[in-house]
Design a protein around this motif. Structure first.
Motif, PDB file in Angstrom:
ATOM      1  N   CYS A 127     -13.711  -3.063  -2.001  1.00  0.00           N
ATOM      2  CA  CYS A 127     -12.718  -2.009  -1.761  1.00  0.00           C
ATOM      3  C   CYS A 127     -11.341  -2.541  -2.127  1.00  0.00           C
ATOM      4  O   CYS A 127     -10.757  -3.326  -1.392  1.00  0.00           O
ATOM      5  N   LYS A 128     -10.834  -2.136  -3.277  1.00  0.00           N
ATOM      6  CA  LYS A 128      -9.520  -2.583  -3.701  1.00  0.00           C
ATOM      7  C   LYS A 128      -8.699  -1.380  -4.115  1.00  0.00           C
ATOM      8  O   LYS A 128      -9.063  -0.642  -5.022  1.00  0.00           O
ATOM      9  N   LEU A 129      -7.577  -1.183  -3.433  1.00  0.00           N
ATOM     10  CA  LEU A 129      -6.703  -0.050  -3.721  1.00  0.00           C
ATOM     11  C   LEU A 129      -5.485  -0.526  -4.501  1.00  0.00           C
ATOM     12  O   LEU A 129      -4.917  -1.577  -4.197  1.00  0.00           O
ATOM     13  N   ASN A 130      -5.065   0.259  -5.485  1.00  0.00           N
ATOM     14  CA  ASN A 130      -3.823  -0.086  -6.168  1.00  0.00           C
ATOM     15  C   ASN A 130      -2.645   0.514  -5.412  1.00  0.00           C
ATOM     16  O   ASN A 130      -2.817   1.278  -4.457  1.00  0.00           O
ATOM     17  N   CYS A 131      -1.451   0.201  -5.862  1.00  0.00           N
ATOM     18  CA  CYS A 131      -0.241   0.606  -5.142  1.00  0.00           C
ATOM     19  C   CYS A 131      -0.118   2.133  -5.056  1.00  0.00           C
ATOM     20  O   CYS A 131       0.206   2.672  -3.988  1.00  0.00           O
ATOM     21  N   ILE A 152       1.459   3.028  10.747  1.00  0.00           N
ATOM     22  CA  ILE A 152       0.638   2.680   9.588  1.00  0.00           C
ATOM     23  C   ILE A 152       0.788   1.183   9.335  1.00  0.00           C
ATOM     24  O   ILE A 152       1.897   0.708   9.060  1.00  0.00           O
ATOM     25  N   GLU A 153      -0.319   0.459   9.444  1.00  0.00           N
ATOM     26  CA  GLU A 153      -0.280  -0.949   9.048  1.00  0.00           C
ATOM     27  C   GLU A 153      -0.493  -0.971   7.536  1.00  0.00           C
ATOM     28  O   GLU A 153      -1.603  -0.780   7.036  1.00  0.00           O
ATOM     29  N   ALA A 154       0.594  -1.192   6.818  1.00  0.00           N
ATOM     30  CA  ALA A 154       0.608  -0.973   5.370  1.00  0.00           C
ATOM     31  C   ALA A 154       0.026  -2.127   4.571  1.00  0.00           C
ATOM     32  O   ALA A 154      -0.317  -1.968   3.401  1.00  0.00           O
ATOM     33  N   GLY A 155      -0.093  -3.309   5.190  1.00  0.00           N
ATOM     34  CA  GLY A 155      -0.664  -4.433   4.466  1.00  0.00           C
ATOM     35  C   GLY A 155      -0.275  -5.768   5.049  1.00  0.00           C
ATOM     36  O   GLY A 155       0.344  -5.865   6.113  1.00  0.00           O
ATOM     37  N   SER A 176      -0.419 -11.426  -1.084  1.00  0.00           N
ATOM     38  CA  SER A 176      -0.352 -11.275  -2.542  1.00  0.00           C
ATOM     39  C   SER A 176       0.886 -10.478  -2.929  1.00  0.00           C
ATOM     40  O   SER A 176       1.383  -9.677  -2.130  1.00  0.00           O
ATOM     41  N   PRO A 177       1.390 -10.669  -4.161  1.00  0.00           N
ATOM     42  CA  PRO A 177       2.523  -9.860  -4.630  1.00  0.00           C
ATOM     43  C   PRO A 177       2.200  -8.367  -4.618  1.00  0.00           C
ATOM     44  O   PRO A 177       3.076  -7.537  -4.342  1.00  0.00           O
ATOM     45  N   GLY A 178       0.942  -8.026  -4.917  1.00  0.00           N
ATOM     46  CA  GLY A 178       0.546  -6.624  -4.917  1.00  0.00           C
ATOM     47  C   GLY A 178       0.645  -5.999  -3.536  1.00  0.00           C
ATOM     48  O   GLY A 178       1.098  -4.851  -3.401  1.00  0.00           O
ATOM     49  N   ASP A 179       0.228  -6.739  -2.516  1.00  0.00           N
ATOM     50  CA  ASP A 179       0.331  -6.228  -1.153  1.00  0.00           C
ATOM     51  C   ASP A 179       1.795  -6.082  -0.743  1.00  0.00           C
ATOM     52  O   ASP A 179       2.165  -5.109  -0.081  1.00  0.00           O
ATOM     53  N   TYR A 180       2.606  -7.045  -1.127  1.00  0.00           N
ATOM     54  CA  TYR A 180       4.046  -6.985  -0.831  1.00  0.00           C
ATOM     55  C   TYR A 180       4.659  -5.728  -1.442  1.00  0.00           C
ATOM     56  O   TYR A 180       5.381  -4.978  -0.778  1.00  0.00           O
ATOM     57  N   GLN A 181       4.351  -5.471  -2.713  1.00  0.00           N
ATOM     58  CA  GLN A 181       4.899  -4.301  -3.403  1.00  0.00           C
ATOM     59  C   GLN A 181       4.421  -3.004  -2.741  1.00  0.00           C
ATOM     60  O   GLN A 181       5.195  -2.054  -2.567  1.00  0.00           O
ATOM     61  N   ASP A 236       5.478 -16.467   6.415  1.00  0.00           N
ATOM     62  CA  ASP A 236       4.783 -15.172   6.476  1.00  0.00           C
ATOM     63  C   ASP A 236       5.676 -14.105   7.110  1.00  0.00           C
ATOM     64  O   ASP A 236       5.759 -12.965   6.624  1.00  0.00           O
ATOM     65  N   ILE A 237       6.314 -14.482   8.197  1.00  0.00           N
ATOM     66  CA  ILE A 237       7.168 -13.541   8.938  1.00  0.00           C
ATOM     67  C   ILE A 237       8.349 -13.108   8.073  1.00  0.00           C
ATOM     68  O   ILE A 237       8.720 -11.929   8.045  1.00  0.00           O
ATOM     69  N   GLU A 238       8.937 -14.051   7.353  1.00  0.00           N
ATOM     70  CA  GLU A 238      10.064 -13.734   6.471  1.00  0.00           C
ATOM     71  C   GLU A 238       9.644 -12.763   5.367  1.00  0.00           C
ATOM     72  O   GLU A 238      10.357 -11.795   5.065  1.00  0.00           O
ATOM     73  N   ILE A 239       8.481 -13.009   4.772  1.00  0.00           N
ATOM     74  CA  ILE A 239       7.976 -12.135   3.712  1.00  0.00           C
ATOM     75  C   ILE A 239       7.699 -10.736   4.267  1.00  0.00           C
ATOM     76  O   ILE A 239       8.033  -9.720   3.646  1.00  0.00           O
ATOM     77  N   ALA A 240       7.098 -10.690   5.456  1.00  0.00           N
ATOM     78  CA  ALA A 240       6.819  -9.391   6.099  1.00  0.00           C
ATOM     79  C   ALA A 240       8.123  -8.636   6.339  1.00  0.00           C
ATOM     80  O   ALA A 240       8.217  -7.433   6.064  1.00  0.00           O
TER      81      ALA A 240
END
Length: 395
Positions: free
Chosen positions: A22-26, A44-47, A52-57, A81-85
């Motif tokens: 199960c892989k969803l694109n942006c 909504i827990e968005a990711g 990954s950069p894709g999840d971030y985007q 991780d927290i900073e990226i989130a």
């Protein structure tokens, strides 16, 4: 006494997407997020942006596209991780960081090679650090289902002291029985200082088929948020199913709780998620399976035709389905056959119906299911058998 709201935290785009294959694109994630907003989910827990950069985007784009729900980003109890989130959430109208660490003896010893004191320190410091970026901080005590209650209470007290607003009590491996999970929530309610200043959340997995039951017992013992997914998708056997827990709450008014879910959009949302993820919904899945409101047994069909409630406790319209389905098979009776013909515009005398029914049974014994076009062909066969057949067509 007024009803209490149960917040619906949807993690289809995070835990749900962790299903193999199960892989969803942006673009697909944004479309699902918009539908979840229409459905009425609160969070909504968005990711997991650090993954990954894709999840971030995707998290960023969802923040730009969705307005009413809180947008949540997952992180480990690691500063980076927290900073990226936090960065991924910068466009959110309402933002939440969801950070945490494993708390069971199994996780502490084998996953982290650590000690309980060290875990307490990491839990506290991660919440304190996340609080520098956003006000709304949810802490997850991973594998709480197998965590000693006394230690779990200590963890909860530490994260409350450091600013947690929500505490997630995951049954990560689906190990708990419903009464055990309910008692765990109750224990925390009764033994954690200032527990009533935070929201307790359930996050249950379905390894033993108990995810929805465990979430329900969590609610009955004081949890005010349920973490769930559309169609119950998720790691291994999946998560609590959003459609199941929300319809239980809707059906049982005596629970004295409610959600903001527009249940009439459930089946459409289910179909959308299934289409984008490629994860088919099993036919006998509660609420959204294709057989959930279908009847093929003659006894059941007769009951449904006379009064729907004889075999259905949920009105199909409440979840976005126009009507129950009467499926014609060799197990169907005369009333079901007459009902389906009436839908096509035909009506018969009793004697005529008996003749058609005998032709129908002969055909149905050789076929799994009889469709509308086949019903019209069967009429011609019946007429050939009996030239005097009286068929009234009223459409």
């Amino acid at each position: 006494m007024g009803k209490n709201q149960i917040k619906i935290f949807d993690t289809t785009l995070r835990d749900g997407e962790q299903v193999p294959g199960c892989k969803l694109n942006c673009v697909e994630k944004v479309q699902i997020a918009k539908q979840l907003e229409l459905l009425g989910v609160d969070i909504i827990e968005a990711g997991f942006p650090a993954s990954s950069p894709g999840d971030y985007q995707s998290v960023q784009e969802i923040c730009k596209s969705v307005y009413n729900p809180i947008i949540c980003a997952l992180s480990r109890a690691i500063k980076k991780d927290i900073e990226i989130a936090a960065n991924s959430l910068k466009f959110a109208k309402q933002a939440r960081i969801h950070t945490g660490i494993g708390t069971s003896d199994c996780h502490i010893r084998y996953k982290f090679n650590s000690t309980k004191d060290k875990i307490l320190e990491i839990a506290a410091s991660s919440v304190k650090y996340a609080k520098k970026f956003v006000e709304d901080i949810e802490f997850y005590a991973e594998d709480a289902g197998r965590t000693n209650n006394e230690f779990l209470a200590l963890v909860c007290e530490e994260v409350i002291k450091n600013g947690a607003t929500v505490i997630n009590i995951p049954d990560t491996t689906g190990n708990c029985l419903p009464y055990e999970y309910g008692n765990k929530i109750k224990f925390l309610q009764e033994n954690v200082n200032k527990i009533h200043t935070v929201t307790l959340s359930t996050h249950c997995h379905n390894d033993l088929g108990l995810a929805t039951a465990n979430s329900l017992y969590g609610i009955l013992n004081g949890a005010k948020q349920v973490e769930c997914t559309i169609n119950g998708i998720g790691e291994r056997a999946g998560n609590t199913s959003l459609e199941e827990i929300t319809m239980i709450i809707k059906q049982y008014k005596n629970l004295n709780v409610y959600t903001n879910i527009n249940t009439k959009l459930i089946c459409y949302t289910s179909d959308l998620v299934s289409k984008y993820t490629g994860m088919k919904v099993q036919a006998n899945k509660a609420i959204v399976g294709k057989n959930a409101f279908s009847h093929s047994s003659g006894i059941h069909q007769d009951g449904i035709i006379k009064k729907r409630e004889t075999y259905e406790i949920i009105n199909p319209e409440d979840v976005g389905i126009d009507d129950s389905s009467i499926i014609l098979t060799a197990r169907s009776g005369r009333s079901a056959l007459a009902y389906r013909y009436k839908k096509l515009g035909y009506s018969f005398t009793k004697n005529t119906l008996d003749i058609i029914y005998s032709v129908f049974l002969d055909y149905a014994d050789k076929n799994k299911q009889v469709e509308d076009q086949e019903l019209k062909c069967l009429l011609k066969k019946a007429q050939l058998k009996n030239n005097q057949l009286a068929i009234l067509h009223h459409s």
